[in-house]
Scaffold this motif. Structure first.
Motif, PDB file in Angstrom:
ATOM      1  N   ASN A 350       0.822  -1.209   0.000  1.00 19.37           N
ATOM      2  CA  ASN A 350       0.000   0.000   0.000  1.00 19.37           C
ATOM      3  C   ASN A 350       0.858   1.261   0.000  1.00 19.37           C
ATOM      4  O   ASN A 350       0.557   2.240  -0.701  1.00 19.37           O
ATOM      5  CB  ASN A 350      -0.924  -0.009   1.217  1.00 19.37           C
ATOM      6  CG  ASN A 350      -2.023  -1.050   1.105  1.00 19.37           C
ATOM      7  OD1 ASN A 350      -2.316  -1.529  -0.002  1.00 19.37           O
ATOM      8  ND2 ASN A 350      -2.636  -1.411   2.210  1.00 19.37           N
ATOM      9  N   ARG A 351       1.936   1.220   0.787  1.00 18.60           N
ATOM     10  CA  ARG A 351       2.837   2.373   0.825  1.00 18.60           C
ATOM     11  C   ARG A 351       3.498   2.591  -0.534  1.00 18.60           C
ATOM     12  O   ARG A 351       3.629   3.736  -1.000  1.00 18.60           O
ATOM     13  CB  ARG A 351       3.895   2.137   1.890  1.00 18.60           C
ATOM     14  CG  ARG A 351       4.833   3.327   2.074  1.00 18.60           C
ATOM     15  CD  ARG A 351       5.891   2.998   3.091  1.00 18.60           C
ATOM     16  NE  ARG A 351       6.831   4.103   3.230  1.00 18.60           N
ATOM     17  CZ  ARG A 351       7.972   4.036   3.898  1.00 18.60           C
ATOM     18  NH1 ARG A 351       8.309   2.902   4.504  1.00 18.60           N
ATOM     19  NH2 ARG A 351       8.772   5.069   3.969  1.00 18.60           N
ATOM     20  N   TYR A 352       3.884   1.458  -1.181  1.00 20.43           N
ATOM     21  CA  TYR A 352       4.503   1.576  -2.501  1.00 20.43           C
ATOM     22  C   TYR A 352       3.515   2.146  -3.524  1.00 20.43           C
ATOM     23  O   TYR A 352       3.871   3.015  -4.338  1.00 20.43           O
ATOM     24  CB  TYR A 352       4.991   0.200  -2.955  1.00 20.43           C
ATOM     25  CG  TYR A 352       5.361   0.151  -4.420  1.00 20.43           C
ATOM     26  CD1 TYR A 352       6.538   0.733  -4.894  1.00 20.43           C
ATOM     27  CD2 TYR A 352       4.522  -0.472  -5.342  1.00 20.43           C
ATOM     28  CE1 TYR A 352       6.867   0.687  -6.227  1.00 20.43           C
ATOM     29  CE2 TYR A 352       4.842  -0.522  -6.681  1.00 20.43           C
ATOM     30  CZ  TYR A 352       6.024   0.059  -7.117  1.00 20.43           C
ATOM     31  OH  TYR A 352       6.341   0.021  -8.444  1.00 20.43           O
ATOM     32  N   LYS A 353       2.248   1.665  -3.473  1.00 24.16           N
ATOM     33  CA  LYS A 353       1.244   2.197  -4.398  1.00 24.16           C
ATOM     34  C   LYS A 353       1.025   3.688  -4.167  1.00 24.16           C
ATOM     35  O   LYS A 353       0.896   4.474  -5.123  1.00 24.16           O
ATOM     36  CB  LYS A 353      -0.069   1.427  -4.217  1.00 24.16           C
ATOM     37  CG  LYS A 353      -0.004  -0.016  -4.693  1.00 24.16           C
ATOM     38  CD  LYS A 353      -1.323  -0.724  -4.441  1.00 24.16           C
ATOM     39  CE  LYS A 353      -1.267  -2.187  -4.865  1.00 24.16           C
ATOM     40  NZ  LYS A 353      -2.552  -2.883  -4.591  1.00 24.16           N
ATOM     41  N   GLN A 354       0.975   4.100  -2.872  1.00 28.15           N
ATOM     42  CA  GLN A 354       0.803   5.512  -2.576  1.00 28.15           C
ATOM     43  C   GLN A 354       1.976   6.337  -3.078  1.00 28.15           C
ATOM     44  O   GLN A 354       1.806   7.409  -3.674  1.00 28.15           O
ATOM     45  CB  GLN A 354       0.635   5.692  -1.052  1.00 28.15           C
ATOM     46  CG  GLN A 354       0.362   7.126  -0.625  1.00 28.15           C
ATOM     47  CD  GLN A 354      -0.960   7.655  -1.149  1.00 28.15           C
ATOM     48  OE1 GLN A 354      -1.900   6.887  -1.318  1.00 28.15           O
ATOM     49  NE2 GLN A 354      -1.033   8.953  -1.432  1.00 28.15           N
ATOM     50  N   MET A 355       3.202   5.790  -2.852  1.00 26.94           N
ATOM     51  CA  MET A 355       4.390   6.485  -3.343  1.00 26.94           C
ATOM     52  C   MET A 355       4.394   6.542  -4.864  1.00 26.94           C
ATOM     53  O   MET A 355       4.775   7.554  -5.458  1.00 26.94           O
ATOM     54  CB  MET A 355       5.653   5.777  -2.834  1.00 26.94           C
ATOM     55  CG  MET A 355       5.873   5.895  -1.333  1.00 26.94           C
ATOM     56  SD  MET A 355       7.290   4.948  -0.755  1.00 26.94           S
ATOM     57  CE  MET A 355       8.606   5.804  -1.626  1.00 26.94           C
ATOM     58  N   LYS A 356       3.957   5.449  -5.511  1.00 20.70           N
ATOM     59  CA  LYS A 356       3.933   5.454  -6.975  1.00 20.70           C
ATOM     60  C   LYS A 356       2.949   6.481  -7.507  1.00 20.70           C
ATOM     61  O   LYS A 356       3.251   7.221  -8.461  1.00 20.70           O
ATOM     62  CB  LYS A 356       3.566   4.045  -7.464  1.00 20.70           C
ATOM     63  CG  LYS A 356       3.588   3.903  -8.978  1.00 20.70           C
ATOM     64  CD  LYS A 356       3.259   2.474  -9.389  1.00 20.70           C
ATOM     65  CE  LYS A 356       3.283   2.353 -10.910  1.00 20.70           C
ATOM     66  NZ  LYS A 356       2.952   0.963 -11.329  1.00 20.70           N
ATOM     67  N   ARG A 357       1.746   6.520  -6.876  1.00 21.41           N
ATOM     68  CA  ARG A 357       0.778   7.533  -7.316  1.00 21.41           C
ATOM     69  C   ARG A 357       1.326   8.937  -7.108  1.00 21.41           C
ATOM     70  O   ARG A 357       1.163   9.819  -7.966  1.00 21.41           O
ATOM     71  CB  ARG A 357      -0.530   7.348  -6.540  1.00 21.41           C
ATOM     72  CG  ARG A 357      -1.346   6.147  -6.981  1.00 21.41           C
ATOM     73  CD  ARG A 357      -2.767   6.207  -6.442  1.00 21.41           C
ATOM     74  NE  ARG A 357      -2.786   6.159  -4.982  1.00 21.41           N
ATOM     75  CZ  ARG A 357      -2.920   5.037  -4.273  1.00 21.41           C
ATOM     76  NH1 ARG A 357      -3.023   3.867  -4.914  1.00 21.41           N
ATOM     77  NH2 ARG A 357      -2.934   5.073  -2.965  1.00 21.41           N
ATOM     78  N   SER A 358       1.992   9.126  -5.984  1.00 19.53           N
ATOM     79  CA  SER A 358       2.558  10.460  -5.723  1.00 19.53           C
ATOM     80  C   SER A 358       3.643  10.806  -6.729  1.00 19.53           C
ATOM     81  O   SER A 358       3.713  11.944  -7.242  1.00 19.53           O
ATOM     82  CB  SER A 358       3.134  10.511  -4.304  1.00 19.53           C
ATOM     83  OG  SER A 358       2.133  10.211  -3.346  1.00 19.53           O
ATOM     84  N   VAL A 359       4.519   9.803  -7.022  1.00 13.03           N
ATOM     85  CA  VAL A 359       5.596  10.058  -7.993  1.00 13.03           C
ATOM     86  C   VAL A 359       5.019  10.335  -9.369  1.00 13.03           C
ATOM     87  O   VAL A 359       5.476  11.268 -10.086  1.00 13.03           O
ATOM     88  CB  VAL A 359       6.559   8.862  -8.023  1.00 13.03           C
ATOM     89  CG1 VAL A 359       7.525   8.979  -9.193  1.00 13.03           C
ATOM     90  CG2 VAL A 359       7.335   8.775  -6.721  1.00 13.03           C
ATOM     91  N   LEU A 360       4.003   9.554  -9.778  1.00 12.61           N
ATOM     92  CA  LEU A 360       3.384   9.792 -11.086  1.00 12.61           C
ATOM     93  C   LEU A 360       2.739  11.180 -11.141  1.00 12.61           C
ATOM     94  O   LEU A 360       2.809  11.893 -12.172  1.00 12.61           O
ATOM     95  CB  LEU A 360       2.340   8.713 -11.369  1.00 12.61           C
ATOM     96  CG  LEU A 360       2.888   7.299 -11.625  1.00 12.61           C
ATOM     97  CD1 LEU A 360       1.730   6.314 -11.819  1.00 12.61           C
ATOM     98  CD2 LEU A 360       3.786   7.296 -12.861  1.00 12.61           C
TER      99      LEU A 360
END
Length: 571
Positions: A350-360
């Motif tokens: 979940n943290r990785y998905k949140q970070m990915k959305r933030s990075v995108l």
């Protein structure tokens, strides 16, 4: 007044007293000697001499009685008592009127037809009247067979000698022999067991409560052998057991012998009892057995064993509960580790998905910022043109990619084509449809053989001539063009017609020729070659008309569903 019945009863009592003496007095003392235990022998009376007097198979009283019953001639009680007096004249346990007179002893209490036996319990006088008759109380064989024929289980068990399948020519046994055999069976059964004895003491002769006659009680104690038994028991040991079962039962009472003892059984028993600190006089070690004198010592051993068993049971329960708790803890720990691992993995994903959305999102903002900056620097003047060209190219690219994924099948007859997604692509879509169909036809023609190409060329020519003009054209598409329909090669009569034309045959068919004068029809054979057209008579197979193709100006057909063909000749 003691007769035959009381005699055999006392005989049975003598045998029971004998087994009592052997198993409680004689065998016990012999066991002490055999095991090497220090022991002072206790004197006791052995009634084997009395039992032998009665049951000896050759010179016993019962044997003499059976012999008298079977002897021929006159048999009565007088001859029987005379024989007993002759055989047992010197026997210490036998008395009669004649034997006492021979010893010059007078006893008026002993009648003439009586004898006396010194039993272990005292002297008993027997009257021989009725001995022979009662001993001969035989059951005839026919009566036994009658009982056997009743087919009843109980009756057959009582009269086994009546079985006709086991006939016996021997005389039936006498009453004394049967009783002797029954006593022998009883003794054998008792010797195989470990019997306990109960001795009943008669307190007085008047059956009065709370009254003891000392002389009567003392006499019973003496002739029952209780004095010797008490002396043996008092001087002996109350308990004895082999070393192996003794050590197996009580080894848990010592730490040196529990749980496993590697030495000998006797050494283990000595170590065990030495640690328990019993008085030495209470114990004796034989060659194969351990002897314990007092029952109190044995009860103390059992009490300690019960306490130790309770302690061991508690220890086993404690270890088992500990093992169960450890297994439960390990299972809970394993489950907790697994749950924690899955939870941490889920949290990290979940943290990785949140970070990915933030990075995108950041990348999108950064690219938008760079694009806007470049737009402001370079494309501000002709931005609309560049944007429209870009959108146009993207729409065309999307259209071509979608068309690539949705191409129709390669069947030639399939004319389907996906519609244009945008209106400005309609002309291009129609052009691509035409190009694709021509390319598909080209691929189809390339895979045809020369014969198939010629047939297709003929069909194409027919299509140009008759399509949408002749009503029968649509029905004739499924029929392949054979050309020769008469079978000229198989029919010899028609083979000379082909020789008339002298060139390659194109078509041969049976037709009806219409006469222009009267409109009647006659059957004819039509042969079309590359240079001539021949009409022949089908019966005679003779040509009626041969025309050169150069003389034919044209041909006409109707547009209806008929087979009419009109040839136009040159004048």
């Amino acid at each position: 007044d003691n007769g035959f019945e009381q005699f055999i009863i006392n005989y049975c009592n003598e045998k029971l007293q004998q087994i009592f003496i052997l198993m409680t007095l004689k065998e016990e003392q012999e066991e002490y000697v055999r095991e090497g235990i220090q022991w002072t022998p206790v004197e006791f009376f052995d009634n084997s001499i009395i039992c032998d007097l009665i049951e000896n198979s050759k010179v016993g009283i019962l044997a003499m009685l059976d012999e008298e019953c079977l002897r021929p001639g006159t048999v009565n009680e007088d001859t029987f008592i005379t024989k007993l007096n002759q055989i047992f004249a010197s026997h210490k346990r036998y008395e009669s009127k004649e034997t006492l007179n021979a010893k010059h002893v007078t006893d008026i209490s002993l009648p003439l037809r009586c004898f006396r036996i010194h039993h272990y319990a005292g002297k008993v006088t027997y009257n021989v009247t009725g001995f022979i008759e009662k001993n001969n109380d035989l059951l005839f064989r026919d009566l036994s067979q009658a009982m056997w024929a009743a087919r009843h289980t109980l009756l057959r068990s009582l009269f086994p000698e009546g079985d006709p399948q086991r006939p016996s020519l021997k005389l039936p046994p006498t009453t004394g022999s049967q009783f002797k055999a029954s006593v022998a069976t009883l003794m054998k059964n008792l010797y195989s067991k470990n019997p306990n004895y109960i001795r009943c003491i008669k307190p007085n002769d008047t059956k009065t409560a709370m009254l003891f006659t000392p002389d009567l009680v003392l006499a019973q104690v003496r002739y029952l052998g209780l004095m010797e038994n008490v002396r043996v028991r008092r001087a002996g040991y109350a308990f004895r057991q082999l070393y192996q079962p003794f050590l197996k039962r009580y080894k848990m009472l010592s730490r040196k012998t529990w749980p496993h003892w590697t030495g000998g059984d006797r050494e283990g028993a000595e170590v065990l009892l030495a640690e328990l600190k019993f008085p030495p006089e209470e114990l004796a070690y034989g060659h194969t057995k351990i002897f314990i004198r007092s029952p109190r010592t044995l009860f103390d051993l059992e009490k300690r064993r019960q306490q130790r068993v309770a302690e061991l049971a508690t220890l086993i329960q404690k270890i088992f509960r500990g093992w169960c708790c450890r297994k439960r803890y390990q299972l809970m720990r394993k489950s907790q580790i697994l749950i924690s691992a899955w939870f941490r993995g889920h949290a990290q994903r979940n943290r990785y998905k949140q970070m990915k959305r933030s990075v995108l999102l950041l990348q999108a903002y950064a690219r938008g910022w760079k694009t806007r900056r470049m737009y402001r620097r370079y494309f501000r003047s002709d931005a609309s043109t560049r944007l429209s060209n870009f959108i146009y190219r993207r729409m065309v690219q999307k259209y071509l990619v979608g068309l690539q994924k949705n191409l129709p099948p390669m069947a030639v007859l399939d004319r389907t084509w996906p519609p244009a997604p945008y209106k400005f692509l309609s002309d291009a879509n129609q052009e691509l449809k035409s190009i694709f169909y021509r390319w598909k036809c080209k691929k189809y023609r390339e895979q045809l053989s020369p014969q198939q190409r010629a047939m297709l060329q003929a069909k194409l020519c027919a299509s140009e001539l008759f399509k949408d003009k002749k009503a029968l054209y649509a029905q004739s598409l499924q029929q392949p063009f054979r050309g020769e329909y008469l079978g000229l090669t198989q029919n010899r009569k028609y083979q000379k017609l082909q020789a008339v034309a002298k060139d390659k045959l194109v078509m041969a068919e049976a037709v009806q020729k219409v006469n222009r004068a009267n409109g009647k029809t006659v059957p004819r054979l039509l042969l079309l070659t590359t240079e001539h057209l021949v009409l022949a008579d089908p019966k005679a197979a003779q040509p009626k008309m041969v025309l050169s193709l150069c003389d034919i100006q044209g041909a006409s057909v109707s547009r209806f569903s008929d087979g009419l063909l009109a040839l136009h000749l040159k004048e």
